[in-house]
Write an enzyme that holds these catalytic residues in place. Structure first.
Site, PDB file in Angstrom:
ATOM      1  N   GLY A  49       7.421  -8.607   3.334  1.00 43.80           N
ATOM      2  CA  GLY A  49       6.321  -8.986   4.211  1.00 43.80           C
ATOM      3  C   GLY A  49       6.691 -10.106   5.168  1.00 43.80           C
ATOM      4  O   GLY A  49       6.287 -10.099   6.341  1.00 43.80           O
ATOM      5  N   ASP A  50       7.472 -11.061   4.674  1.00 43.76           N
ATOM      6  CA  ASP A  50       7.933 -12.160   5.523  1.00 43.76           C
ATOM      7  C   ASP A  50       8.824 -11.626   6.643  1.00 43.76           C
ATOM      8  O   ASP A  50       8.753 -12.068   7.789  1.00 43.76           O
ATOM      9  CB  ASP A  50       8.728 -13.175   4.695  1.00 43.76           C
ATOM     10  CG  ASP A  50       7.987 -13.630   3.453  1.00 43.76           C
ATOM     11  OD1 ASP A  50       6.740 -13.676   3.489  1.00 43.76           O
ATOM     12  OD2 ASP A  50       8.646 -13.940   2.447  1.00 43.76           O
TER      13      ASP A  50
END
Length: 307
Positions: free
Chosen positions: A250-251
């Site tokens: 997600g980062d």
């Protein structure tokens, strides 16, 4: 300039343990030590995609030195506040199922936090970008996030926010440029069980109404959805590949999205690069390289959703 802030960084010890048995001696088939924390991951992806940035936050002890040296080798500029105690070690056990044990982390007192605030006050300028990502370290709470959100709003700085429910909601009145909940977090924010694409889009729009400019929702194997400040809605697929490590996916998506958006202001192309980067990290040990991200770009399809 672009800044990433990590309140509670970590060294992730990734251990391969097939057939892990609780209450028994298990032997690892391999280990990797990975500098972790959402802001750390974002800094690495940004730099690998050619975007200079400064990584800041709080570090302590031998693990803190490991993270700082790792970032410097990546070419990321660092400005961390030194704290007493040791930056945490998180254990990621990879077996038949993926098990994570996250440590609490070193305490950050008020004096240390205000050092960070003063650094930002001295350096932030209009049109800078601040990524504030991850959970609070012991000693901090949602008021810490709000203080930085207020500062960014007052300075005309784009705040990109990815954090837990209470802190996220507390910052929405200060109009963060981008927030990135995953589907589980979106459900938690509204106390609902989301089952359809329409529901994802509906609740993303609700977050916009509360103050967020753009809302990017990552949905694992179901892809991602973007509700833009222009009112457009886009969705991405997920390419075929072997899931190795979901930590940091997600980062990577968020960082790669912004890396493209900074240069193009194109939501569709930004989501395409973001989706490629998220999958590239999921298919890698550690954070994906630019080469892997570029390889997956051709496998990403973006569709515009009428709503």
């Amino acid at each position: 300039m672009i800044y990433t802030i990590t309140f509670n960084p970590a060294v992730d010890l990734v251990i391969q343990v097939p057939n892990c048995q609780l209450g028994a001696l298990n032997r690892s088939k391999g280990e990797e030590y990975v500098a972790g924390g959402k802001g750390i991951n974002i800094s690495v992806v940004l730099k690998r995609l050619g975007v200079d940035n400064i990584s800041t936050g709080f570090l302590g002890g031998f693990t803190g030195k490991f993270i700082e040296e790792f970032l410097e080798k990546e070419g990321v500029i660092t400005h961390f506040i030194s704290v007493d105690g040791t930056t945490r070690i998180n254990v990621k056990v990879k077996g038949e199922v993926e098990t994570e044990i996250n440590a609490a982390g070193a305490t950050v007192d008020t004096k240390k936090f205000q050092q960070l605030v003063r650094y930002l006050e001295d350096h932030l300028q209009e049109e800078d970008i601040v990524f504030l990502a991850g959970n609070a370290a012991p000693g901090l709470d949602e008021t810490s996030y709000v203080e930085i959100a207020k500062l960014c709003h007052a300075r005309g700085v784009k705040l990109v926010l990815d954090t837990t429910k209470t802190s996220l909601l507390a910052c929405l009145p200060y109009q963060p440029f981008m927030i990135k909940p995953n589907q589980h977090e979106l459900e938690e924010l509204f106390g609902v069980n989301i089952k359809t694409q329409d529901e994802i889009i509906h609740y993303a729009f609700q977050l916009q109404k509360k103050g967020a400019c753009n809302v990017l929702v990552s949905c694992g194997s179901e892809g991602a959805f973007l509700v833009s400040e222009t009112g457009e809605v886009f969705a991405s697929n997920v390419p075929t590949g072997k899931l190795i490590n979901s930590v940091g996916a997600g980062d990577s998506m968020l960082a790669a999205f912004m890396a493209k958006f900074i240069k193009t202001s194109d939501y569709k192309e930004s989501l395409k690069q973001g989706a490629a980067a998220g999958s590239a990290t999921a298919f890698s040990i550690g954070i994906a390289t630019k080469t892997i991200i570029n390889t997956l770009l051709s496998k990403i399809e973006i569709r515009k959703i009428q709503h």
